[in-house]
Design a protein around this motif. Structure first.
Motif, PDB file in Angstrom:
ATOM      1  N   LYS A  97       0.825  -1.212   0.000  1.00  0.00           N
ATOM      2  CA  LYS A  97       0.000   0.000   0.000  1.00  0.00           C
ATOM      3  C   LYS A  97       0.856   1.257   0.000  1.00  0.00           C
ATOM      4  CE  LYS A  97      -4.198  -1.934   2.032  1.00  0.00           C
ATOM      5  NZ  LYS A  97      -5.190  -1.863   3.111  1.00  0.00           N
ATOM      6  N   ILE A  98       1.972   1.218   0.703  1.00  0.00           N
ATOM      7  CA  ILE A  98       2.826   2.404   0.748  1.00  0.00           C
ATOM      8  C   ILE A  98       3.467   2.657  -0.610  1.00  0.00           C
ATOM      9  CG2 ILE A  98       4.917   1.197   1.509  1.00  0.00           C
ATOM     10  CD1 ILE A  98       3.647   4.713   2.513  1.00  0.00           C
ATOM     11  N   SER A  99       3.748   1.578  -1.366  1.00  0.00           N
ATOM     12  CA  SER A  99       4.284   1.738  -2.726  1.00  0.00           C
ATOM     13  C   SER A  99       3.217   2.341  -3.643  1.00  0.00           C
ATOM     14  CB  SER A  99       4.735   0.382  -3.272  1.00  0.00           C
ATOM     15  OG  SER A  99       5.763  -0.173  -2.486  1.00  0.00           O
ATOM     16  N   PHE A 100       1.982   1.913  -3.437  1.00  0.00           N
ATOM     17  CA  PHE A 100       0.858   2.460  -4.197  1.00  0.00           C
ATOM     18  C   PHE A 100       0.722   3.956  -3.916  1.00  0.00           C
ATOM     19  CE2 PHE A 100      -3.580   3.667  -4.591  1.00  0.00           C
ATOM     20  CZ  PHE A 100      -3.952   3.106  -5.809  1.00  0.00           C
ATOM     21  N   ILE A 101       0.797   4.328  -2.658  1.00  0.00           N
ATOM     22  CA  ILE A 101       0.671   5.729  -2.252  1.00  0.00           C
ATOM     23  C   ILE A 101       1.837   6.556  -2.802  1.00  0.00           C
ATOM     24  CG2 ILE A 101       0.694   7.293  -0.267  1.00  0.00           C
ATOM     25  CD1 ILE A 101      -0.723   4.920   1.259  1.00  0.00           C
ATOM     26  N   ASN A 102       3.036   5.991  -2.753  1.00  0.00           N
ATOM     27  CA  ASN A 102       4.200   6.686  -3.301  1.00  0.00           C
ATOM     28  C   ASN A 102       4.033   6.963  -4.794  1.00  0.00           C
ATOM     29  OD1 ASN A 102       5.549   6.789  -0.875  1.00  0.00           O
ATOM     30  ND2 ASN A 102       6.718   4.910  -1.237  1.00  0.00           N
ATOM     31  N   PHE A 103       3.455   5.995  -5.495  1.00  0.00           N
ATOM     32  CA  PHE A 103       3.230   6.179  -6.935  1.00  0.00           C
ATOM     33  C   PHE A 103       2.252   7.324  -7.185  1.00  0.00           C
ATOM     34  CE2 PHE A 103       0.592   5.433 -10.664  1.00  0.00           C
ATOM     35  CZ  PHE A 103       1.550   5.400 -11.660  1.00  0.00           C
ATOM     36  N   ILE A 104       1.159   7.358  -6.424  1.00  0.00           N
ATOM     37  CA  ILE A 104       0.166   8.434  -6.583  1.00  0.00           C
ATOM     38  C   ILE A 104       0.813   9.787  -6.308  1.00  0.00           C
ATOM     39  CG2 ILE A 104      -1.963   9.423  -5.654  1.00  0.00           C
ATOM     40  CD1 ILE A 104      -2.496   7.032  -7.375  1.00  0.00           C
ATOM     41  N   GLY A 105       1.637   9.845  -5.253  1.00  0.00           N
ATOM     42  CA  GLY A 105       2.316  11.102  -4.916  1.00  0.00           C
ATOM     43  C   GLY A 105       3.264  11.548  -6.006  1.00  0.00           C
ATOM     44  N   LYS A 106       4.047  10.612  -6.548  1.00  0.00           N
ATOM     45  CA  LYS A 106       4.986  10.956  -7.622  1.00  0.00           C
ATOM     46  C   LYS A 106       4.240  11.344  -8.897  1.00  0.00           C
ATOM     47  CE  LYS A 106       8.573   7.829  -5.849  1.00  0.00           C
ATOM     48  NZ  LYS A 106       9.295   6.549  -6.077  1.00  0.00           N
ATOM     49  N   PHE A 107       3.148  10.640  -9.163  1.00  0.00           N
ATOM     50  CA  PHE A 107       2.344  10.937 -10.358  1.00  0.00           C
ATOM     51  C   PHE A 107       1.794  12.357 -10.286  1.00  0.00           C
ATOM     52  CE2 PHE A 107      -1.689  10.638 -12.804  1.00  0.00           C
ATOM     53  CZ  PHE A 107      -1.139  10.323 -14.042  1.00  0.00           C
ATOM     54  N   SER A 108       1.436  12.801  -9.085  1.00  0.00           N
ATOM     55  CA  SER A 108       0.873  14.148  -8.917  1.00  0.00           C
ATOM     56  C   SER A 108       1.907  15.233  -9.192  1.00  0.00           C
ATOM     57  CB  SER A 108       0.307  14.319  -7.505  1.00  0.00           C
ATOM     58  OG  SER A 108       1.341  14.283  -6.540  1.00  0.00           O
ATOM     59  N   LEU A 109       3.204  14.896  -9.063  1.00  0.00           N
ATOM     60  CA  LEU A 109       4.245  15.894  -9.322  1.00  0.00           C
ATOM     61  C   LEU A 109       4.229  16.347 -10.786  1.00  0.00           C
ATOM     62  CD1 LEU A 109       7.257  14.450  -7.285  1.00  0.00           C
ATOM     63  CD2 LEU A 109       5.780  16.367  -6.681  1.00  0.00           C
ATOM     64  N   TYR A 294      -0.557  22.109  -3.639  1.00  0.00           N
ATOM     65  CA  TYR A 294      -1.697  21.452  -2.994  1.00  0.00           C
ATOM     66  C   TYR A 294      -2.210  20.263  -3.818  1.00  0.00           C
ATOM     67  CZ  TYR A 294      -2.142  24.984   0.656  1.00  0.00           C
ATOM     68  OH  TYR A 294      -1.917  25.770   1.752  1.00  0.00           O
ATOM     69  N   LEU A 295      -1.775  20.146  -5.058  1.00  0.00           N
ATOM     70  CA  LEU A 295      -2.143  18.970  -5.860  1.00  0.00           C
ATOM     71  C   LEU A 295      -1.585  17.690  -5.240  1.00  0.00           C
ATOM     72  CD1 LEU A 295      -1.523  20.436  -9.426  1.00  0.00           C
ATOM     73  CD2 LEU A 295      -3.731  19.745  -8.488  1.00  0.00           C
ATOM     74  N   VAL A 296      -0.393  17.768  -4.674  1.00  0.00           N
ATOM     75  CA  VAL A 296       0.196  16.598  -4.004  1.00  0.00           C
ATOM     76  C   VAL A 296      -0.635  16.232  -2.778  1.00  0.00           C
ATOM     77  CG1 VAL A 296       2.254  15.662  -2.876  1.00  0.00           C
ATOM     78  CG2 VAL A 296       2.504  17.237  -4.810  1.00  0.00           C
ATOM     79  N   ILE A 297      -1.054  17.247  -2.028  1.00  0.00           N
ATOM     80  CA  ILE A 297      -1.874  17.013  -0.830  1.00  0.00           C
ATOM     81  C   ILE A 297      -3.178  16.334  -1.209  1.00  0.00           C
ATOM     82  CG2 ILE A 297      -3.027  18.120   1.130  1.00  0.00           C
ATOM     83  CD1 ILE A 297      -1.010  20.443   0.770  1.00  0.00           C
ATOM     84  N   LEU A 298      -3.804  16.805  -2.271  1.00  0.00           N
ATOM     85  CA  LEU A 298      -5.077  16.229  -2.711  1.00  0.00           C
ATOM     86  C   LEU A 298      -4.907  14.781  -3.164  1.00  0.00           C
ATOM     87  CD1 LEU A 298      -6.475  19.314  -4.627  1.00  0.00           C
ATOM     88  CD2 LEU A 298      -7.339  18.383  -2.490  1.00  0.00           C
ATOM     89  N   SER A 299      -3.770  14.468  -3.752  1.00  0.00           N
ATOM     90  CA  SER A 299      -3.526  13.083  -4.156  1.00  0.00           C
ATOM     91  C   SER A 299      -3.398  12.181  -2.931  1.00  0.00           C
ATOM     92  CB  SER A 299      -2.265  12.999  -5.007  1.00  0.00           C
ATOM     93  OG  SER A 299      -1.099  13.231  -4.245  1.00  0.00           O
ATOM     94  N   LEU A 300      -2.796  12.702  -1.859  1.00  0.00           N
ATOM     95  CA  LEU A 300      -2.671  11.919  -0.626  1.00  0.00           C
ATOM     96  C   LEU A 300      -4.024  11.764   0.061  1.00  0.00           C
ATOM     97  CD1 LEU A 300       0.657  13.403   0.824  1.00  0.00           C
ATOM     98  CD2 LEU A 300       0.347  11.261  -0.429  1.00  0.00           C
ATOM     99  N   VAL A 301      -4.838  12.817   0.018  1.00  0.00           N
ATOM    100  CA  VAL A 301      -6.187  12.730   0.592  1.00  0.00           C
ATOM    101  C   VAL A 301      -6.995  11.660  -0.144  1.00  0.00           C
ATOM    102  CG1 VAL A 301      -8.377  13.952   0.896  1.00  0.00           C
ATOM    103  CG2 VAL A 301      -6.230  15.109   1.411  1.00  0.00           C
ATOM    104  N   SER A 302      -6.901  11.653  -1.462  1.00  0.00           N
ATOM    105  CA  SER A 302      -7.627  10.650  -2.255  1.00  0.00           C
ATOM    106  C   SER A 302      -7.115   9.241  -1.966  1.00  0.00           C
ATOM    107  CB  SER A 302      -7.471  10.951  -3.749  1.00  0.00           C
ATOM    108  OG  SER A 302      -8.008  12.221  -4.062  1.00  0.00           O
ATOM    109  N   SER A 303      -5.818   9.125  -1.688  1.00  0.00           N
ATOM    110  CA  SER A 303      -5.233   7.811  -1.420  1.00  0.00           C
ATOM    111  C   SER A 303      -5.770   7.185  -0.136  1.00  0.00           C
ATOM    112  CB  SER A 303      -3.707   7.931  -1.321  1.00  0.00           C
ATOM    113  OG  SER A 303      -3.149   8.348  -2.548  1.00  0.00           O
ATOM    114  N   LEU A 304      -6.342   7.996   0.729  1.00  0.00           N
ATOM    115  CA  LEU A 304      -6.924   7.475   1.976  1.00  0.00           C
ATOM    116  C   LEU A 304      -8.088   6.522   1.693  1.00  0.00           C
ATOM    117  CD1 LEU A 304      -6.876  10.722   4.140  1.00  0.00           C
ATOM    118  CD2 LEU A 304      -5.579   8.650   4.607  1.00  0.00           C
ATOM    119  N   ILE A 305      -8.603   6.552   0.452  1.00  0.00           N
ATOM    120  CA  ILE A 305      -9.699   5.660   0.083  1.00  0.00           C
ATOM    121  C   ILE A 305      -9.306   4.198   0.253  1.00  0.00           C
ATOM    122  CG2 ILE A 305     -11.074   4.816  -1.873  1.00  0.00           C
ATOM    123  CD1 ILE A 305     -11.244   7.655  -2.868  1.00  0.00           C
ATOM    124  N   ILE A 306      -8.067   3.867  -0.038  1.00  0.00           N
ATOM    125  CA  ILE A 306      -7.634   2.468   0.031  1.00  0.00           C
ATOM    126  C   ILE A 306      -7.502   1.981   1.470  1.00  0.00           C
ATOM    127  CG2 ILE A 306      -6.389   2.697  -2.143  1.00  0.00           C
ATOM    128  CD1 ILE A 306      -3.778   2.674  -0.527  1.00  0.00           C
TER     129      ILE A 306
END
Length: 376
Positions: A97-109, A294-306
């Protein structure tokens, strides 16, 4: 295999982002286009000028909506993955899950860099181009704006009144008032005349009238049998100056660097009395440079779904709360620039706040995903 899974996720997010951005941008563009019809009806510009001007507003609309459409794209795609149990594909293939979250965070960059490019370069350039184009365009619909028995103020410092006119440009009973300067006016009255157009613009050919100059010292009148009154020397009511959001970022940055100690001054201007107030420049740069983070923050907020609750009764409430949290974060990001010009420590806090939010949400995700440093 993992690369293919993440690639599909990327395409799903990007596809939904493009579709939602296209839909929302189109809706806002049409609504704004209706509000800009006064370019034709009141300012006399042609339909082609109107279309080109409104088209150049698309980058600004797209940029303004980007933060919401990006959050919506990630939130909807991840929700769909959860609802259809597609998210299990990641876990069954050994993706943590942490790898999944890292991917979402990097993708948001990628979107952060794209937003910065829009804010710093594309939007100011297109806004300035639109205004310059409008300012330099001829008033092709000017004759249509001169109505019988009505005062027309299409051009700056000029008022026109006619008793009668026809489609050929023939006019009876003409009154023209020109504001030459402070407390100084020129009034022209003619029995008849004709509106003519040449390569330089429009002009009146007037017959049987009188010209009166009025100032503080009195008035002076002169009769004429025939005269030509040029209208090309007058400017339309289109503003001739640039707004802050139409100014190149490099000029704003140079202003702040040069007068950094005065950045909170609500009266000091960067260069001269006609330039921008430095406090407003500082706020504009904050919006262009800090808000995209704040786009990175929003990606992390969305990742809380998992990491949602397994209870079906709580799942919908959990998603609703996450969406409200993300929406509140968007509102906060759009309003945070208002706080940077108060006390210095508050200014520093709000500048660093996006990074602090990233740390907080990422820490929550680490804890909820059973922190294992070897997977970072």
């Amino acid at each position: 295999m993992n690369k293919l899974i993440f690639r599909k996720l990327s395409f799903d997010i990007l596809g939904f982002f493009l579709l939602s951005s296209l839909a929302l941008t189109s809706i806002v563009w049409v609504m704004q286009g209706v509000n800009l019809l006064d370019i034709i009806t009141e300012k006399g510009h042609s339909i082609s000028v109107y279309i080109f001007f409104t088209l150049l507003s698309i980058p600004k609309i797209f940029s303004k909506l980007l933060i919401f459409t990006y959050f919506l794209a990630i939130f909807v795609v991840l929700s769909r993955y959860e609802d259809n149990n597609e998210i299990l594909v990641f876990w069954t293939n050994g993706i943590k899950k942490i790898s999944f979250i890292n991917f979402i965070g990097k993708f948001s960059l990628i979107f952060v860099l794209f937003q910065l490019f829009l804010n710093l370069k594309i939007v100011p350039h297109t806004q300035n181009l639109a205004q310059q184009f409008l300012k330099n365009s001829s008033l092709e619909f000017f004759p249509k704006l001169i109505e019988e028995k009505k005062f027309s103020n299409v051009m700056r410092n000029l008022t026109i009144f006619v008793e009668e006119r026809d489609d050929a440009g023939n006019i009876n009973g003409i009154y023209i008032k020109e504001e030459i300067g402070e407390n100084e006016n020129k009034i022209i009255i003619a029995n008849k005349g004709k509106l003519l157009q040449n390569k330089n613009g429009f002009s009146f050919n007037l017959n049987d009238g009188k010209i009166t100059n009025i100032d503080d010292k009195g008035s002076f009148s002169l009769s004429f049998k025939e005269t030509t009154y040029e209208l090309s020397k007058f400017d339309s009511k289109t503003r001739s100056y640039n707004k802050l959001d139409e100014t190149e970022s490099t000029l704003l940055i140079d202003c702040i660097i040069k007068f950094f100690n005065k950045r909170k001054d609500s009266e000091f201007r960067c260069v001269d009395k006609n330039s921008f107030i430095i406090k407003n420049v500082y706020e504009e740069l904050f919006k262009r440079l800090i808000t995209p983070i704040y786009l990175v923050i929003l990606s992390l907020v969305s990742s809380l779904i998992i990491l949602k609750s397994k209870s079906k009764n709580l799942q919908n409430y959990y998603k609703f709360l996450l969406f409200i949290l993300g929406f509140a974060m968007i509102l906060f990001s759009e309003l945070s620039y208002k706080f940077i010009t108060s006390q210095t420590y508050i200014e520093i806090i709000f500048i660093l706040l996006p990074v602090l939010f990233i740390v907080i949400f990422y820490t929550i995700l680490l804890i909820k995903s059973k922190l294992k440093l070897r997977y970072l």
